[in-house]
Design an enzyme around this catalytic site. Structure first.
Site, PDB file in Angstrom:
ATOM      1  N   ARG A 180     -10.232 -11.590   2.005  1.00 39.43           N
ATOM      2  CA  ARG A 180     -11.030 -12.698   1.474  1.00 39.43           C
ATOM      3  C   ARG A 180     -10.252 -14.013   1.542  1.00 39.43           C
ATOM      4  O   ARG A 180     -10.843 -15.088   1.630  1.00 39.43           O
ATOM      5  CB  ARG A 180     -11.471 -12.366   0.038  1.00 39.43           C
ATOM      6  N   LYS A 206       0.847  -1.197   0.000  1.00 36.80           N
ATOM      7  CA  LYS A 206       0.000   0.000   0.000  1.00 36.80           C
ATOM      8  C   LYS A 206       0.883   1.248   0.000  1.00 36.80           C
ATOM      9  O   LYS A 206       2.008   1.211   0.495  1.00 36.80           O
ATOM     10  CB  LYS A 206      -0.881   0.024   1.253  1.00 36.80           C
TER      11      LYS A 206
END
Ligand code: BES
Ligand code: MN
Ligand code: ZN
Length: 495
Positions: free
Chosen positions: A352, A278
C-alpha cells in the site's frame, strides 16, 4: 514454444490428425462428435462406457489408440460431467484437462471438438476463446532458469485446430492476444527475484514499447522520484541495493485528447517484510509479490495486441522490500506524494505504501477515466476468498459491476468486499494522517481503505490478487491472473 490455433469445418471421424478430441457426458451421453467417432469405430467409446473405463466424469481423459474405422491416429475422450449442470467453469476445466493430456502425448498437433458442446449463455466464439486460452495455459512451460536441454526428438504439441466455423474467429483472435498477455505476466512473475528486480521489469517494459509503434515507455528512477517527493514509495525501497523504478507505459489507440484508462500494479520484486521480517518458511513465495505488476503489464500487452481503440496507461512501482541498516522502520512517519503523512506500524504492509504514491502520480499526471490497481496486497484476502476469487473493492457500484461481469465472462473471477467508511477508523494514527495497518480484523478491506484515501475523486477500483496470482507449493507457477479479467474489461470499454 507458443501454440498455434486455427479453426476448421471438419468431420471428427475422417479428419487426418495425430489426435482428435471429443467429449462425453456422464450417464453414457455422447456429444455429437463423440457419437460420430463411436459409430465409425464400431462402438469403441460406448463399450468402454459400459465397462466403466470411461465415466464421463468432468475433466477425466481416456486415450483410444488407432481405433479402426477412424482416420485419426488417436481419440482423446474427455469427460464433461453431468450435462444438466454443464456450465462455463466446467467448460474451462475440461478444456484445460484435455490440453494437459495432449501436451503429454508425442504429437505435434490435434483437432478438438470440445468447443461444439453447448454452454448455456455463451456462443461459439466465447467457447473457442476459452478453449484456446485453456490450451495455451496448459502448454506453458517455465524453462528460463533450467540448464538448457538438448532438443528432444519427440514431437511436441504446437498446434490445435478447433472444429468451428468463421463466426468463432473473433473469439480465437481475442484468445491469441489475451494468451500473449497471460504468458507475458506468467513468465515475468515466475522469474526469480535475483533476475526479476525493478530494473529488469523496467527493461522488459522498454523493450515492449520499442517493438510497438503506438506504445511509449518512460521510467522514473529513484533520483527523479526524490525530486518529485515519492516519500512513501522510496521509504520502502531504501533497504535494497536494487533501486526502485516507476515504470510508465502509454498506449495510444484513440484520439490524442481522449483521457486514458489507467492500470497500476504492485511490483514488489521480493517482499522479505523488511524490518518487520517475515518468517522463513514460505518466504520464497514472495518473489510473486510483483504479481499485480505482471498482471497489469500483461493486460496492457493484450490491449495493444488487440489494437483496442482506447488510450491506456500502465504504471508499475517496482521496489524491493529488504531489511538493512538504511531500511525504513516501524514508527517512521513518511510524507507521501499526496502530502498525507503515514505512520509505519509494520514494514511488511509495504504494498500500500508504494501503491499510494503510484496512484497519486497516475491520477495527477493522466486524470484517467478510470483507475484500477491490482496487487498481491494481503494474506487476509487469501483467508477470505482462497485461490478462486480475487478480492474486488470499489466505492463505485457501476464500476464494480463492470469488473465482476468481465471476470465472469473471462472466467477470471472476482468477488466484492465493502469499502464502507466504518472501517476507516481502524487506520487512525496518533502521529500521522493515517497508519499503514488496520489491526487484525478485515485486513483486505482496511488495505483497500488505506488506498481509498489516495484515490479520492477518482473513479477507482482495487483488485487484491494475493490468493489468485500464483499456485502455491514447491512447483506452483504464476497464473497470469487478472490479465483475462482486465483484458475483458478493456475490450468491453472499447465497445
Ligand atoms: N505481500 C504480502 C501479502 C501476501 C501474503 C500475499 C501472503 C500473498 C500471500 C503483503 O506485503 C503483506 O505482507 N501483507 C501483510 C499486511 C499486514 C502486515 C497488515 C499481511 O497480509 O500479513
Ligand atoms: Mn509485505
Ligand atoms: Zn507484499
Amino acid at each position: 514454444m507458443t501454440l498455434q490455433f486455427s479453426l476448421g469445418s471438419i468431420a471428427p471421424e475422417t479428419v487426418d490428425t495425430p489426435c482428435v478430441v471429443v467429449g462425453v457426458y456422464e450417464n453414457g451421453l455422447l456429444t455429437s462428435a463423440a457419437a460420430r467417432v463411436d459409430s465409425a469405430a464400431g462402438g469403441a467409446i460406448k463399450r468402454q462406457m459400459e465397462t466403466g473405463d470411461i465415466t464421463g466424469k468432468g475433466g477425466s481423459t481416456t486415450l483410444l489408440f488407432a481405433p479402426s474405422g477412424v482416420q485419426a491416429k488417436r481419440v482423446l475422450v474427455v469427460g464433461l460431467g453431468a450435462q444438466k449442470t454443464f456450465d462455463g467453469a466446467r467448460f474451462q476445466k475440461v478444456n484445460l484437462e484435455a490440453a494437459r493430456a495432449l501436451t503429454r502425448l508425442p504429437i505435434d498437433s490435434a483437432v478438438s471438438f470440445l468447443a461444439e458442446a453447448d454452454v448455456p449463455g455463451h456462443d461459439h466464439a466465447w467457447r473457442v476463446r476459452i478453449a484456446a486460452l485453456a490450451a495455451d495455459y496448459a502448454a506453458y512451460r517455465y524453462t528460463a532458469t533450467f540448464k538448457p536441454r538438448e532438443k528432444s526428438s519427440q514431437p511436441e504439441l504446437h498446434s490445435i485446430t478447433f472444429a468451428a466455423d468463421e463466426h468463432a474467429q473473433p473469439g480465437l483472435d481475442q484468445a491469441i492476444a489475451i494468451a500473449e498477455g497471460v504468458r507475458f505476466a506468467r513468465e515475468l512473475a515466475n522469474l526469480p527475484p535475483n533476475i526479476c528486480n525493478p530494473a529488469y521489469i523496467a527493461e522488459q517494459a522498454v523493450k515492449f514499447a520499442e517493438g510497438h509503434e503506438s506504445v511509449s515507455c518512460n521510467v522514473l528512477d529513484h533520483e527523479e522520484m526524490e525530486r518529485l517527493k515519492f516519500g512513501s514509495l522510496l521509504a520502502v525501497g531504501r533497504g535494497s541495493a536494487n533501486k526502485p523504478k516507476l515504470i510508465v507505459l502509454e498506449y495510444k489507440g484513440a484520439a490524442a485528447d481522449e483521457k486514458p484508462y489507467a492500470l497500476v500494479g504492485k511490483g514488489i520484486t521480493f517482499d522479505t517484510g523488511g524490518i518487520s521480517l517475515k518468517p522463513g518458511p514460505g518466504m520464497e513465495e514472495m518473489k510473486f509479490d510483483m504479481g499485480g505488476a505482471a498482471g497489469v503489464l500483461g493486460a496492457f500487452v493484450s490491449a495493444v495486441k488487440l489494437g483496442l481503440k482506447i488510450n491506456l496507461v500502465c504504471v508499475v512501482p517496482a521496489v524491493e522490500n529488504m531489511p538493512d541498516g538504511d531500511s525504513y522502520r516501524p514508527s517512521d512517519v513518511l510524507t507521501s506524494l499526496s502530502g498525507l503523512t503515514i505512520e509505519v506500524l509494520n514494514t511488511d504492509a509495504e504494498g500500500r505504501l508504494i501503491l499510494c504514491d503510484a496512484l497519486t502520480y497516475t491520477a495527477q499526471t493522466f486524470q484517467p477515466k478510470v483507475l484500477i490497481d491490482a496487487a498481491t496486497l494481503t494474506g487476509a484476502c487469501v483467508i477470505a476468498l482462497g485461490k478462486y476469487a480475487s478480492g474486488l473493492m470499489s466505492k463505485h457500484d457501476d464500476l464494480a459491476d463492470e469488473l465482476l461481469r468481465a471476470g465472469e465472462n473471462a472466467l477470471d473471477r472476482a468477488w466484492r468486499l465493502p469499502l464502507w467508511d466504518d472501517y476507516q477508523v481502524q487506520l487512525e494514527s496518533g502521529f500521522a494522517d493515517v497508519a499503514n495497518i488496520g489491526g487484525k480484523n478485515a485486513g483486505a478491506i482496511t488495505a483497500g481503505c488505506f488506498l481509498s484515501r489516495f484515490t479520492e475523486g477518482q473513479r477507482w477500483a482495487h483488485l487484491d490478487i494475493a490468493g489468485t496470482a500464483w499456485d502455491e507449493g514447491r512447483k506452483g507457477l504464476a497464473t497470469g491472473r487478472p490479465v483475462s479479467l482486465l483484458a475483458q474489461w478493456l475490450i468491453d470499454r472499447a465497445g
